[in-house]
Design a protein around this motif. Structure first.
Motif, PDB file in Angstrom:
ATOM      1  N   CYS A  22       0.855  -1.190   0.000  1.00 18.02           N
ATOM      2  CA  CYS A  22       0.000   0.000   0.000  1.00 18.02           C
ATOM      3  C   CYS A  22       0.888   1.235   0.000  1.00 18.02           C
ATOM      4  O   CYS A  22       1.455   1.608   1.031  1.00 18.02           O
ATOM      5  CB  CYS A  22      -0.918  -0.011   1.220  1.00 18.02           C
ATOM      6  N   LYS A  23       1.012   1.868  -1.160  1.00 21.82           N
ATOM      7  CA  LYS A  23       1.980   2.951  -1.344  1.00 21.82           C
ATOM      8  C   LYS A  23       1.479   4.280  -0.791  1.00 21.82           C
ATOM      9  O   LYS A  23       0.287   4.562  -0.808  1.00 21.82           O
ATOM     10  CB  LYS A  23       2.294   3.132  -2.836  1.00 21.82           C
ATOM     11  N   ASN A  24       2.437   5.068  -0.317  1.00 19.72           N
ATOM     12  CA  ASN A  24       2.182   6.481  -0.030  1.00 19.72           C
ATOM     13  C   ASN A  24       3.455   7.247  -0.359  1.00 19.72           C
ATOM     14  O   ASN A  24       4.423   6.679  -0.851  1.00 19.72           O
ATOM     15  CB  ASN A  24       1.733   6.699   1.422  1.00 19.72           C
TER      16      ASN A  24
ATOM     17  N   GLN B  96      -4.859   5.531  -1.392  1.00 22.70           N
ATOM     18  CA  GLN B  96      -6.170   6.164  -1.571  1.00 22.70           C
ATOM     19  C   GLN B  96      -7.043   5.431  -2.594  1.00 22.70           C
ATOM     20  O   GLN B  96      -8.263   5.609  -2.607  1.00 22.70           O
ATOM     21  CB  GLN B  96      -6.016   7.643  -1.982  1.00 22.70           C
ATOM     22  N   ASP B  97      -6.412   4.586  -3.424  1.00 21.50           N
ATOM     23  CA  ASP B  97      -7.159   3.821  -4.426  1.00 21.50           C
ATOM     24  C   ASP B  97      -7.295   2.355  -4.057  1.00 21.50           C
ATOM     25  O   ASP B  97      -7.709   1.529  -4.880  1.00 21.50           O
ATOM     26  CB  ASP B  97      -6.458   3.919  -5.800  1.00 21.50           C
TER      27      ASP B  97
ATOM     28  N   GLU C  24      -9.074  -0.615  -6.549  1.00 18.32           N
ATOM     29  CA  GLU C  24      -8.116  -1.393  -7.337  1.00 18.32           C
ATOM     30  C   GLU C  24      -8.024  -2.831  -6.844  1.00 18.32           C
ATOM     31  O   GLU C  24      -7.837  -3.761  -7.635  1.00 18.32           O
ATOM     32  CB  GLU C  24      -6.744  -0.725  -7.316  1.00 18.32           C
ATOM     33  N   LEU C  25      -8.148  -3.020  -5.538  1.00 16.72           N
ATOM     34  CA  LEU C  25      -8.103  -4.376  -4.994  1.00 16.72           C
ATOM     35  C   LEU C  25      -9.317  -5.182  -5.465  1.00 16.72           C
ATOM     36  O   LEU C  25      -9.180  -6.369  -5.828  1.00 16.72           O
ATOM     37  CB  LEU C  25      -8.066  -4.319  -3.475  1.00 16.72           C
ATOM     38  N   GLN C  26     -10.472  -4.563  -5.493  1.00 16.54           N
ATOM     39  CA  GLN C  26     -11.665  -5.240  -6.013  1.00 16.54           C
ATOM     40  C   GLN C  26     -11.478  -5.628  -7.478  1.00 16.54           C
ATOM     41  O   GLN C  26     -11.852  -6.732  -7.891  1.00 16.54           O
ATOM     42  CB  GLN C  26     -12.883  -4.337  -5.857  1.00 16.54           C
TER      43      GLN C  26
ATOM     44  N   MET D 271      -9.673   1.346   6.996  1.00 15.27           N
ATOM     45  CA  MET D 271      -9.250   0.743   5.723  1.00 15.27           C
ATOM     46  C   MET D 271      -9.172  -0.774   5.844  1.00 15.27           C
ATOM     47  O   MET D 271      -9.597  -1.510   4.950  1.00 15.27           O
ATOM     48  CB  MET D 271      -7.877   1.286   5.306  1.00 15.27           C
ATOM     49  N   ILE D 272      -8.612  -1.245   6.948  1.00 18.07           N
ATOM     50  CA  ILE D 272      -8.470  -2.684   7.149  1.00 18.07           C
ATOM     51  C   ILE D 272      -9.836  -3.358   7.214  1.00 18.07           C
ATOM     52  O   ILE D 272     -10.048  -4.427   6.630  1.00 18.07           O
ATOM     53  CB  ILE D 272      -7.650  -2.955   8.436  1.00 18.07           C
TER      54      ILE D 272
END
Length: 347
Positions: free
Chosen positions: A67-69, A109-110, A114-116, A138-139
């Motif tokens: 999960c990038k930031n 934030q996406d 995107e995971l779906q 989020m989790i």
């Protein structure tokens, strides 16, 4: 031909050859390919050792998502030593279970959308999330997308989910105890300008250790750095220069900041460890090559990977929703950047 001959032809150490042959971290991909090419040209076939009994193949797809930031897990996170080593161990563990690892990186934030999409295009049997910057809400959202999720490198005690995390509080505590045992009482603290749960817990543990000895970190000796930069920092140099009394030791919340601190001190003529001892956290590869070599808190990245993958595989087909919180303990690695506090000469 022996391993010594391959090392001589490649211009590297025997240890580097061994790391390349066993596909372990510690050498660059370029060096690994160089060593393997020389071995192939000279007809040398390394012996492989199988440890333990074979694990039956599951043919499951396990998805690893970073999960990038912009601050910690950046666009090129996989080139950073800590994450590179962790991914290497995860890949090996998934292979041992006869499964396939699919690696993705998604802007935080996406993440949900995107995971779906990824799961719709290629459903996975388990989801490993590198969740340093994930929030509790989020989790909980991710758990609605997949029923076999393990969060790596962060933990929220109030969330019913599967977490495999560093015992950051213990690591910080061990660091504080180590510096106190070396006789240091005027101790500086380098903290990340970006506050995440891991850093907050390290600070809590460190300050707890000092408090047990009736010590605190003075406000003037608390410095802020960017957590993932490895270079001398001008503002840190200026802060140290303007101190009326310098610390005898400095603890840094990760090794990147510790290496930056060493470079900054050396730039202004302060010797490490003779003038100021410096200590880090994570035990990345660069901790061995900085001069002086870095005393640090060792994070067992191989144990984190093994624990997380085993938890994923155990939960295959398991309909129970009870979460598991697992903390991997840390230990001190003593090197040359920390020494006992100097005793004033008696005239």
């Amino acid at each position: 031909m022996k391993i010594d001959d391959i090392a001589r032809l490649a211009g590297v150490s025997k240890a580097a050859v061994s790391l390349a042959f066993n596909n372990k971290p510690g050498v660059s991909e370029q060096t690994r390919e160089h060593i393997l090419n020389i071995a192939q040209v000279h007809g040398y076939k390394p012996r492989t050792v199988k440890i333990g009994k074979e694990v039956p193949k599951t043919n499951a797809i396990i998805r690893f998502v970073a999960c990038k930031n912009s601050d910690i897990v950046t666009e090129h996170y996989d080139s950073l030593p800590f994450f590179n080593e962790l991914i290497h161990h995860i890949t090996e563990q998934v292979k041992q279970h006869g499964s396939t690892l699919v690696i993705s990186s998604i802007d935080v934030q996406d993440l949900q959308q995107e995971l779906q999409t990824l799961e719709k295009e290629q459903p996975s049997a388990g989801l490993l999330l590198l969740g340093i910057n994930l929030t509790a809400p989020m989790i909980e959202t991710i758990q609605s997308i997949h029923d076999n999720v393990v969060i790596l490198d962060t933990s929220y005690e109030h969330v019913n989910a599967n977490f495999v995390s560093i015992n950051n509080t213990l690591g910080g505590y061990q660091a504080g105890q180590h510096l106190v045992k070396l006789g240091h009482s005027r101790i500086g603290y380098v903290k990340s300008g970006t506050r995440i749960p891991n850093f907050i817990k390290r600070e809590d543990g460190f300050r707890t250790a000092l408090a047990e000895h009736h010590l605190t970190v003075a406000e003037a000796l608390t410095f802020h750095l960017q957590p993932m930069l490895v270079m001398a920092q001008e503002h840190l140099q200026q802060s140290i220069r303007h101190l009326e009394e310098r610390p005898t030791a400095i603890f840094c919340e990760n090794d990147y900041m510790a290496i930056s601190t060493i470079k900054s001190l050396q730039n202004i003529g302060i010797r490490v460890p003779e003038d100021i001892s410096v200590m880090g956290f994570d035990n990345i590869f660069e901790a061995n090559v900085i001069s002086p070599e870095l005393t640090t808190v060792h994070v067992k990245k191989d144990m984190m990977a093994k624990t997380a993958v085993n938890l994923i595989m155990t939960n295959l087909g398991n309909n129970e929703k009870n979460g598991t919180h697992i903390y991997v303990n840390t230990e001190i690695v003593e090197r040359r950047s920390c020494v006992p506090v100097a005793t004033p000469a008696v005239e």
